[in-house]
Write a protein that holds these residues in place. Sequence first.
Motif, PDB file in Angstrom:
ATOM      1  N   MET A 160      56.528  72.078 -35.540  1.00  0.00           N
ATOM      2  CA  MET A 160      55.531  72.444 -34.556  1.00  0.00           C
ATOM      3  C   MET A 160      54.279  73.047 -35.204  1.00  0.00           C
ATOM      4  SD  MET A 160      55.114  72.186 -31.411  1.00  0.00           S
ATOM      5  CE  MET A 160      54.186  72.765 -30.071  1.00  0.00           C
ATOM      6  N   LYS A 161      54.491  73.893 -36.229  1.00  0.00           N
ATOM      7  CA  LYS A 161      53.350  74.517 -36.896  1.00  0.00           C
ATOM      8  C   LYS A 161      52.383  73.491 -37.489  1.00  0.00           C
ATOM      9  CE  LYS A 161      54.790  79.161 -38.092  1.00  0.00           C
ATOM     10  NZ  LYS A 161      54.996  80.096 -39.192  1.00  0.00           N
ATOM     11  N   PRO A 162      52.876  72.448 -38.165  1.00  0.00           N
ATOM     12  CA  PRO A 162      51.929  71.456 -38.710  1.00  0.00           C
ATOM     13  C   PRO A 162      51.107  70.781 -37.622  1.00  0.00           C
ATOM     14  CG  PRO A 162      54.084  71.191 -39.740  1.00  0.00           C
ATOM     15  CD  PRO A 162      54.251  72.182 -38.631  1.00  0.00           C
ATOM     16  N   VAL A 163      51.694  70.546 -36.465  1.00  0.00           N
ATOM     17  CA  VAL A 163      50.962  69.915 -35.364  1.00  0.00           C
ATOM     18  C   VAL A 163      49.843  70.833 -34.883  1.00  0.00           C
ATOM     19  CG1 VAL A 163      51.157  69.087 -32.984  1.00  0.00           C
ATOM     20  CG2 VAL A 163      52.944  68.535 -34.648  1.00  0.00           C
ATOM     21  N   ILE A 164      50.138  72.114 -34.769  1.00  0.00           N
ATOM     22  CA  ILE A 164      49.134  73.086 -34.324  1.00  0.00           C
ATOM     23  C   ILE A 164      48.010  73.194 -35.357  1.00  0.00           C
ATOM     24  CG2 ILE A 164      48.733  75.545 -33.845  1.00  0.00           C
ATOM     25  CD1 ILE A 164      51.584  75.573 -32.614  1.00  0.00           C
ATOM     26  N   ARG A 165      48.373  73.203 -36.639  1.00  0.00           N
ATOM     27  CA  ARG A 165      47.349  73.266 -37.695  1.00  0.00           C
ATOM     28  C   ARG A 165      46.435  72.047 -37.652  1.00  0.00           C
ATOM     29  NH1 ARG A 165      51.205  75.455 -42.464  1.00  0.00           N
ATOM     30  NH2 ARG A 165      51.156  77.632 -41.841  1.00  0.00           N
ATOM     31  N   VAL A 166      47.023  70.878 -37.493  1.00  0.00           N
ATOM     32  CA  VAL A 166      46.227  69.652 -37.424  1.00  0.00           C
ATOM     33  C   VAL A 166      45.311  69.683 -36.204  1.00  0.00           C
ATOM     34  CG1 VAL A 166      46.372  67.153 -37.027  1.00  0.00           C
ATOM     35  CG2 VAL A 166      47.840  68.229 -38.729  1.00  0.00           C
ATOM     36  N   PHE A 167      45.822  70.168 -35.079  1.00  0.00           N
ATOM     37  CA  PHE A 167      45.011  70.259 -33.860  1.00  0.00           C
ATOM     38  C   PHE A 167      43.789  71.136 -34.094  1.00  0.00           C
ATOM     39  CE2 PHE A 167      43.907  72.741 -30.090  1.00  0.00           C
ATOM     40  CZ  PHE A 167      43.457  71.723 -29.255  1.00  0.00           C
ATOM     41  N   PHE A 168      43.989  72.333 -34.637  1.00  0.00           N
ATOM     42  CA  PHE A 168      42.866  73.247 -34.826  1.00  0.00           C
ATOM     43  C   PHE A 168      41.920  72.770 -35.929  1.00  0.00           C
ATOM     44  CE2 PHE A 168      45.506  76.241 -32.413  1.00  0.00           C
ATOM     45  CZ  PHE A 168      44.561  76.620 -31.478  1.00  0.00           C
ATOM     46  N   LYS A 169      42.454  72.124 -36.953  1.00  0.00           N
ATOM     47  CA  LYS A 169      41.584  71.583 -37.995  1.00  0.00           C
ATOM     48  C   LYS A 169      40.706  70.473 -37.408  1.00  0.00           C
ATOM     49  CE  LYS A 169      41.493  69.903 -42.680  1.00  0.00           C
ATOM     50  NZ  LYS A 169      42.226  69.720 -43.905  1.00  0.00           N
ATOM     51  N   THR A 170      41.284  69.623 -36.590  1.00  0.00           N
ATOM     52  CA  THR A 170      40.517  68.560 -35.937  1.00  0.00           C
ATOM     53  C   THR A 170      39.470  69.149 -35.005  1.00  0.00           C
ATOM     54  OG1 THR A 170      42.446  67.108 -36.041  1.00  0.00           O
ATOM     55  CG2 THR A 170      40.699  66.484 -34.509  1.00  0.00           C
ATOM     56  N   LEU A 171      39.840  70.183 -34.280  1.00  0.00           N
ATOM     57  CA  LEU A 171      38.903  70.850 -33.374  1.00  0.00           C
ATOM     58  C   LEU A 171      37.709  71.416 -34.148  1.00  0.00           C
ATOM     59  CD1 LEU A 171      38.600  71.587 -30.368  1.00  0.00           C
ATOM     60  CD2 LEU A 171      39.722  73.748 -30.910  1.00  0.00           C
ATOM     61  N   ARG A 172      37.986  72.042 -35.299  1.00  0.00           N
ATOM     62  CA  ARG A 172      36.901  72.582 -36.128  1.00  0.00           C
ATOM     63  C   ARG A 172      36.004  71.473 -36.663  1.00  0.00           C
ATOM     64  NH1 ARG A 172      40.979  75.991 -38.122  1.00  0.00           N
ATOM     65  NH2 ARG A 172      41.193  74.679 -39.961  1.00  0.00           N
ATOM     66  N   ILE A 173      36.613  70.361 -37.052  1.00  0.00           N
ATOM     67  CA  ILE A 173      35.834  69.241 -37.584  1.00  0.00           C
ATOM     68  C   ILE A 173      34.914  68.669 -36.516  1.00  0.00           C
ATOM     69  CG2 ILE A 173      36.020  66.857 -38.412  1.00  0.00           C
ATOM     70  CD1 ILE A 173      38.544  67.767 -39.971  1.00  0.00           C
ATOM     71  N   VAL A 174      35.403  68.600 -35.283  1.00  0.00           N
ATOM     72  CA  VAL A 174      34.610  68.028 -34.190  1.00  0.00           C
ATOM     73  C   VAL A 174      33.555  69.008 -33.704  1.00  0.00           C
ATOM     74  CG1 VAL A 174      34.729  67.201 -31.801  1.00  0.00           C
ATOM     75  CG2 VAL A 174      36.435  66.445 -33.464  1.00  0.00           C
ATOM     76  N   LEU A 175      33.946  70.269 -33.488  1.00  0.00           N
ATOM     77  CA  LEU A 175      33.016  71.241 -32.911  1.00  0.00           C
ATOM     78  C   LEU A 175      32.056  71.862 -33.930  1.00  0.00           C
ATOM     79  CD1 LEU A 175      35.219  73.168 -30.336  1.00  0.00           C
ATOM     80  CD2 LEU A 175      33.534  71.379 -29.925  1.00  0.00           C
ATOM     81  N   GLY A 176      32.422  71.878 -35.194  1.00  0.00           N
ATOM     82  CA  GLY A 176      31.582  72.499 -36.222  1.00  0.00           C
ATOM     83  C   GLY A 176      30.156  71.973 -36.240  1.00  0.00           C
ATOM     84  N   PRO A 177      29.966  70.658 -36.351  1.00  0.00           N
ATOM     85  CA  PRO A 177      28.590  70.136 -36.356  1.00  0.00           C
ATOM     86  C   PRO A 177      27.836  70.429 -35.064  1.00  0.00           C
ATOM     87  CG  PRO A 177      30.113  68.481 -37.201  1.00  0.00           C
ATOM     88  CD  PRO A 177      30.940  69.612 -36.666  1.00  0.00           C
TER      89      PRO A 177
END
Length: 129
Positions: free
Chosen positions: A1-18
């Motif tokens: 479960m932890k890897p899924v949550i990490r991937v979710f937040f990393k993807t969110l940062r990649i999308v929202l960062g710019p």
Amino acid sequence: MKPVIRVFFKTLRIVLGPVMLVKERLTSPKGMQRDAAAQAAIDLHCQSLALYQFNTCPFCIKVRQEMRRLSLPIEKRDAQHHVANRDELLQGSGATKVPCLKIIDANGHTQWLQDSTAIVTYLRARFQS
């Protein structure tokens, strides 16, 4: 479960960062206008300050916007991608929490100020005229 949550937040940062960086540029405040001598004095005082930050951290953006509004040339140090900056932040403040303002006083003592609201309050009290 932890890897899924990490991937979710990393993807969110990649999308929202710019998006956050574009918003920061579009809403950038106009800097204070001071006479040359006053700005030179401010520039000198700012040499004893350094902001440890992440580019897309919303709290760091808040501090950078205030720095622009007050026309403060404070050095920005990326603690996310530069290991040396992150290590210095951890060693000095005891945590890698950003934003963090490193303040060196006239006697050479170092103070680490964390929390965006505290940093903005400090900058306004010291530099707003």
